[in-house]
Design a protein around this motif. Structure first.
Motif, PDB file in Angstrom:
ATOM      1  N   VAL A 109       0.853  -1.187   0.000  1.00 34.13           N
ATOM      2  CA  VAL A 109       0.000   0.000   0.000  1.00 34.13           C
ATOM      3  C   VAL A 109       0.885   1.232   0.000  1.00 34.13           C
ATOM      4  CG1 VAL A 109      -1.560   1.398   1.407  1.00 34.13           C
ATOM      5  CG2 VAL A 109      -2.014  -1.023   1.100  1.00 34.13           C
ATOM      6  N   VAL A 110       0.534   2.196  -0.840  1.00 36.80           N
ATOM      7  CA  VAL A 110       1.252   3.467  -0.902  1.00 36.80           C
ATOM      8  C   VAL A 110       0.262   4.583  -0.590  1.00 36.80           C
ATOM      9  CG1 VAL A 110       2.661   5.011  -2.308  1.00 36.80           C
ATOM     10  CG2 VAL A 110       2.771   2.532  -2.689  1.00 36.80           C
ATOM     11  N   LEU A 111       0.562   5.343   0.452  1.00 42.90           N
ATOM     12  CA  LEU A 111      -0.295   6.454   0.860  1.00 42.90           C
ATOM     13  C   LEU A 111       0.237   7.745   0.243  1.00 42.90           C
ATOM     14  CD1 LEU A 111      -0.659   5.514   4.638  1.00 42.90           C
ATOM     15  CD2 LEU A 111      -2.216   4.944   2.751  1.00 42.90           C
ATOM     16  N   ALA A 112      -0.543   8.315  -0.661  1.00 41.60           N
ATOM     17  CA  ALA A 112      -0.192   9.581  -1.294  1.00 41.60           C
ATOM     18  C   ALA A 112      -1.344  10.553  -1.065  1.00 41.60           C
ATOM     19  CB  ALA A 112       0.073   9.377  -2.786  1.00 41.60           C
ATOM     20  N   THR A 113      -1.717  10.710   0.197  1.00 37.31           N
ATOM     21  CA  THR A 113      -2.955  11.381   0.572  1.00 37.31           C
ATOM     22  C   THR A 113      -2.818  12.885   0.786  1.00 37.31           C
ATOM     23  OG1 THR A 113      -2.491  10.594   2.830  1.00 37.31           O
ATOM     24  CG2 THR A 113      -4.071   9.343   1.547  1.00 37.31           C
ATOM     25  N   GLY A 114      -1.601  13.402   0.802  1.00 35.18           N
ATOM     26  CA  GLY A 114      -1.386  14.837   0.791  1.00 35.18           C
ATOM     27  C   GLY A 114      -1.873  15.582   2.023  1.00 35.18           C
ATOM     28  N   PHE A 115      -2.107  16.874   1.833  1.00 39.81           N
ATOM     29  CA  PHE A 115      -2.624  17.714   2.913  1.00 39.81           C
ATOM     30  C   PHE A 115      -3.461  18.835   2.336  1.00 39.81           C
ATOM     31  CE2 PHE A 115       1.287  20.057   1.864  1.00 39.81           C
ATOM     32  CZ  PHE A 115       0.865  21.375   1.919  1.00 39.81           C
TER      33      PHE A 115
END
Length: 359
Positions: A109-115
């Protein structure tokens, strides 16, 4: 290898520059990859794209992202518009992602959820035409122009002084809040030609033709001319999924990662603006590439270790290549295939390759 339409080697959560690049590398390196994106994000807000070599200035954020989605899909990656509400780990070590009423499974799993940027109270100029959130992206536009910085903390004070590198007209607008910067920073400000304005903003004047900011009106009745500026009120990092998985966070609220995006939880990576560092499109793309390469080294079938060969014997002819039939069919039909696409495969794949929407 994936075994169903909802079973993947890599699942990327977030479709900004970092997530797209991770998905691109994962797919091109032969791993069944799904990218789940809810839409929006900071990159989608870009009216123009700056500081990205090979991408012209007039390319909007939405255009940039749409092209990226099409690239990932053209190599056989799967794109899903949706919101990941939860990620669990099964007993076999694989991850289960809840996307609405559906579930996806993946090895990594790769979290690229930003802000999200904390926005100041209105009235405000138009985003992209007087209200800007990226100093290093947009400072160039304000060379020799009057500029404001909004905020009352350390970051606002330092950004105001940094802007003196490109213009001699910089105001620091506290908007009535008590400054919280340190005594040392206060002394620095005193030594720089930055005008600290404490009155709140009560109105905005825009150019009637271009829509760009002309001036801000203040509660004391004064008006000051500005071409644009930067609000500095902090960031709201989207770390809910990371926290749910048990990933360590840094003191500033970002996901703690190593040089290739590995988190403290095995099999979980994080890239882009949700991690420490510069919030820049090229930086995010570089992080995505490094994570994609690191995951490939973990997941690739060959070469098998000396211990594995001793235990299971040499690699059999029918075990290679390791790429899935779906990715193989897409690869041999792709324009970038060696010597050009295989015509028979190209005809079969043309009707099946999905296209990204252009929103």
């Amino acid at each position: 290898m994936s075994s169903s339409d909802d079973d993947y080697d890599i699942a990327v959560v977030g479709g900004g520059p970092a997530g797209l690049t991770t998905a691109l590398y994962g797919t091109r390196l032969g791993h069944d990859t799904v990218l789940v994106d809810r839409g929006g994000g900071r990159a989608a807000m870009m009216a123009d794209t700056h500081n990205v070599i090979g991408v012209t200035e007039e390319t909007s954020g939405n255009e940039f992202l749409a092209i990226g989605r099409e690239q990932v899909q053209s190599y056989g990656g799967t794109f899903e518009r949706g919101f990941v509400t939860d990620i669990d780990r099964d007993d076999d070590g694989r991850f289960r992602l809840s996307v609405g009423d559906d579930e996806l499974r993946a090895d990594r799993v790769v979290l690229a959820t930003g802000f999200s940027d904390e926005r100041p109270d209105p009235p405000l100029p138009r985003t992209g035409k007087g209200l800007h959130y990226c100093l290093h992206c947009d400072a160039y536009m304000f060379v020799d122009e009057p500029v404001y910085v909004m905020g009352h903390g350390e970051a606002a004070a330092h950004v105001a002084m940094i802007m003196l590198n490109v213009t001699d007209e910089v105001d620091l607008l506290t908007r009535g809040a008590e400054p919280t910067w340190s005594d040392e920073t206060a002394a620095q400000l005193e030594a720089h030609p930055v005008d600290v304005v404490h009155e709140d903003v009560v109105g905005v004047e825009n150019d009637p033709d271009s829509g760009w900011l002309d001036a801000l009106e203040f509660e004391d009745g004064t008006t000051r001319e500005y071409r644009g500026g930067f609000p500095m009120y902090g960031s709201d990092y989207n770390t809910g999924l990371a926290k749910g998985l048990g990933c360590d966070l840094t003191d500033d609220g970002t996901v703690d990662v190593d040089d290739h995006g590995r988190t403290s939880v095995e099999g979980v990576y994080a890239v882009g603006d949700v991690t420490p560092g510069h919030n820049q499109v090229p930086v995010a793309m570089g992080q995505g590439a490094k994570a994609g390469l690191a995951i490939h080294k973990e997941l690739r079938e060959f070469p098998r270790s000396k211990e594995s060969v001793a235990r299971d014997g040499p690699v059999a002819d029918d075990e290679v290549p390791a790429i899935s039939p779906e990715l193989m069919a897409t690869a041999v039909a792709h324009e970038g295939h060696a010597g050009g696409p295989r015509e028979e495969a190209n005809r079969e794949a043309a009707a099946e390759t999905p296209r990204a929407d252009d929103d």
